[in-house]
Design a protein around this motif. Structure first.
Motif, mmCIF file in Angstrom:
data_model
loop_
_atom_site.group_PDB
_atom_site.id
_atom_site.type_symbol
_atom_site.label_atom_id
_atom_site.label_comp_id
_atom_site.label_asym_id
_atom_site.label_seq_id
_atom_site.Cartn_x
_atom_site.Cartn_y
_atom_site.Cartn_z
ATOM 1 N N HIS A 146 -19.268 10.927 -6.940
ATOM 2 C CA HIS A 146 -19.273 12.354 -7.252
ATOM 3 C C HIS A 146 -18.049 12.756 -8.079
ATOM 4 N N GLY A 147 -17.345 11.784 -8.645
ATOM 5 C CA GLY A 147 -16.212 12.080 -9.512
ATOM 6 C C GLY A 147 -14.903 12.295 -8.802
ATOM 7 N N VAL A 148 -14.821 11.889 -7.526
ATOM 8 C CA VAL A 148 -13.585 12.066 -6.762
ATOM 9 C C VAL A 148 -12.851 10.730 -6.672
ATOM 10 N N GLU A 149 -11.645 10.689 -7.202
ATOM 11 C CA GLU A 149 -10.828 9.480 -7.179
ATOM 12 C C GLU A 149 -9.618 9.707 -6.273
ATOM 13 N N THR A 150 -9.001 8.615 -5.807
ATOM 14 C CA THR A 150 -7.939 8.736 -4.811
ATOM 15 C C THR A 150 -6.764 7.813 -5.116
ATOM 16 N N ILE A 151 -5.592 8.248 -4.680
ATOM 17 C CA ILE A 151 -4.393 7.403 -4.642
ATOM 18 C C ILE A 151 -3.725 7.626 -3.286
ATOM 19 N N HIS A 152 -3.506 6.541 -2.552
ATOM 20 C CA HIS A 152 -2.769 6.619 -1.291
ATOM 21 C C HIS A 152 -1.521 5.745 -1.386
ATOM 22 N N LEU A 153 -0.370 6.319 -1.061
ATOM 23 C CA LEU A 153 0.896 5.592 -1.077
ATOM 24 C C LEU A 153 1.356 5.359 0.354
ATOM 25 N N ALA A 154 1.898 4.180 0.617
ATOM 26 C CA ALA A 154 2.346 3.875 1.971
ATOM 27 C C ALA A 154 3.480 2.859 1.959
ATOM 28 N N GLN A 155 4.439 3.068 2.846
ATOM 29 C CA GLN A 155 5.483 2.078 3.076
ATOM 30 C C GLN A 155 5.019 1.014 4.071
ATOM 31 N N ARG A 156 4.207 1.430 5.041
ATOM 32 C CA ARG A 156 3.835 0.548 6.136
ATOM 33 C C ARG A 156 2.313 0.441 6.256
ATOM 34 N N PRO A 157 1.686 -0.449 5.506
ATOM 35 C CA PRO A 157 0.232 -0.598 5.593
ATOM 36 C C PRO A 157 -0.248 -0.999 6.986
ATOM 37 N N ALA A 158 0.612 -1.613 7.795
ATOM 38 C CA ALA A 158 0.229 -1.984 9.155
ATOM 39 C C ALA A 158 -0.108 -0.758 9.996
ATOM 40 N N LEU A 159 0.433 0.402 9.611
ATOM 41 C CA LEU A 159 0.205 1.640 10.356
ATOM 42 C C LEU A 159 -0.894 2.492 9.742
ATOM 43 N N MET A 160 -1.587 1.944 8.743
ATOM 44 C CA MET A 160 -2.595 2.696 8.007
ATOM 45 C C MET A 160 -3.981 2.134 8.293
ATOM 46 N N PRO A 161 -5.034 2.964 8.281
ATOM 47 C CA PRO A 161 -6.393 2.449 8.493
ATOM 48 C C PRO A 161 -6.756 1.392 7.450
ATOM 49 N N LEU A 162 -7.368 0.294 7.882
ATOM 50 C CA LEU A 162 -7.737 -0.785 6.969
ATOM 51 C C LEU A 162 -8.731 -0.306 5.912
ATOM 52 N N THR A 163 -9.559 0.688 6.252
ATOM 53 C CA THR A 163 -10.560 1.196 5.304
ATOM 54 C C THR A 163 -9.926 1.680 4.001
ATOM 55 N N ILE A 164 -8.777 2.318 4.091
ATOM 56 C CA ILE A 164 -8.110 2.810 2.885
ATOM 57 C C ILE A 164 -7.779 1.642 1.967
ATOM 58 N N LEU A 165 -7.271 0.573 2.540
ATOM 59 C CA LEU A 165 -6.888 -0.597 1.755
ATOM 60 C C LEU A 165 -8.106 -1.369 1.264
ATOM 61 N N SER A 166 -9.049 -1.618 2.163
ATOM 62 C CA SER A 166 -10.200 -2.453 1.807
ATOM 63 C C SER A 166 -11.137 -1.771 0.823
ATOM 64 N N GLN A 167 -11.164 -0.426 0.824
ATOM 65 C CA GLN A 167 -12.057 0.310 -0.069
ATOM 66 C C GLN A 167 -11.376 0.750 -1.361
ATOM 67 N N SER A 168 -10.185 0.249 -1.610
ATOM 68 C CA SER A 168 -9.491 0.556 -2.862
ATOM 69 C C SER A 168 -9.920 -0.428 -3.943
ATOM 70 N N ASP A 169 -10.247 0.092 -5.112
ATOM 71 C CA ASP A 169 -10.637 -0.758 -6.231
ATOM 72 C C ASP A 169 -9.427 -1.456 -6.840
ATOM 73 N N ARG A 170 -8.303 -0.755 -6.864
ATOM 74 C CA ARG A 170 -7.051 -1.320 -7.345
ATOM 75 C C ARG A 170 -5.999 -1.157 -6.260
#
Length: 242
Positions: A146-170
């Motif tokens: 639907h034309g919605v793109e995202t950027i998520h920044l994180a220092q500690r990926p261990a504390l972040m949901p895996l979905t954010i990382l696994s569903q990132s194209d880059r």
């Protein structure tokens, strides 16, 4: 349509680089929201040359704001939470994600936006590791249709949901040293993330999830038009020899 995650320790250069990326890309979007948890990107809202307007959200505004209307009217906003607790911060980001999706997907008027960029700094503090908000999940997994793109920044990926990382194209990786973070990255990456420990400041590896390709880059020559107000150096630093 890109979904990007930028990962790196404090002082590694990820915020400066991402700010340059935002400067370059935000003007191409109909709507852009930068969720600035620590109010570190005030330079992107500098008077006279603002990429975003600034909206500080305190408890009163949190309880009353109509996000679809707000984003439709203002289009480019840097949102700064003020004195909100963790649950309110997570809810606030969920409301923004839902509004961006709704405007691009459901609004049927001539001036309806066709593209949106939602970026979030300190995502490991905004998002719950164990239960990703359904509105954020919907945006991350289905927003690009639907034309919605995202950027998520994180220092500690261990504390972040895996979905954010696994569903990132880059995925853009700066220096990472904590083994728990390395282990989390290895669950999604196409290369051995242990090599991230050896990256110097402002060096990064860009990974393409779909092609499996990855390339090391040097962001030292990355220029920003607007200032970045880093909080890494304090008053005491100048008194120490190393």
């Amino acid at each position: 349509m890109a979904r990007i995650t930028v990962i790196g320790a404090s002082g590694s250069g990820k915020s400066y680089y991402t700010g340059a990326l935002l400067e370059d890309r935000v003007p191409n979007f109909d709507i852009a929201v930068h969720f600035d948890l620590e109010d570190e990107e005030g330079g992107l809202s500098v008077e006279g040359n603002a990429l975003y307007g600034t909206l500080v959200v305190d408890k009163d505004r949190f309880e009353s704001i109509d996000w679809p209307k707000c984003l439709f009217n203002h289009r480019k906003l840097r949102v700064v939470p003020d004195a909100l607790d963790d649950e309110e911060i997570e809810e606030l980001y969920g409301q923004i994600c839902e509004a961006a999706m709704s405007l691009c997907k459901d609004l049927e008027i001539e001036a309806a936006p066709e593209s949106a960029l939602v970026s979030c700094d300190e995502a490991h503090q905004v998002l719950s590791k164990h239960s990703l908000d359904s509105r954020v999940n919907r945006m991350q997994t289905g927003g690009r249709k639907h034309g919605v793109e995202t950027i998520h920044l994180a220092q500690r990926p261990a504390l972040m949901p895996l979905t954010i990382l696994s569903q990132s194209d880059r995925r853009i990786y700066f220096h990472v040293s904590e083994q728990r973070d390395i282990d989390k990255i290895n669950k999604a990456s196409t290369f051995d993330a242990d090599r991230l420990k050896n990256l110097q400041a402002r060096e990064a590896i860009v990974e393409n999830k779909h092609s499996g390709e990855f390339e090391k880059i040097d962001t030292d020559n990355c220029d920003r038009e607007r200032p970045h107000f880093s909080g890494d150096d304090g008053i005491l630093d100048d008194a120490l020899p190393v």
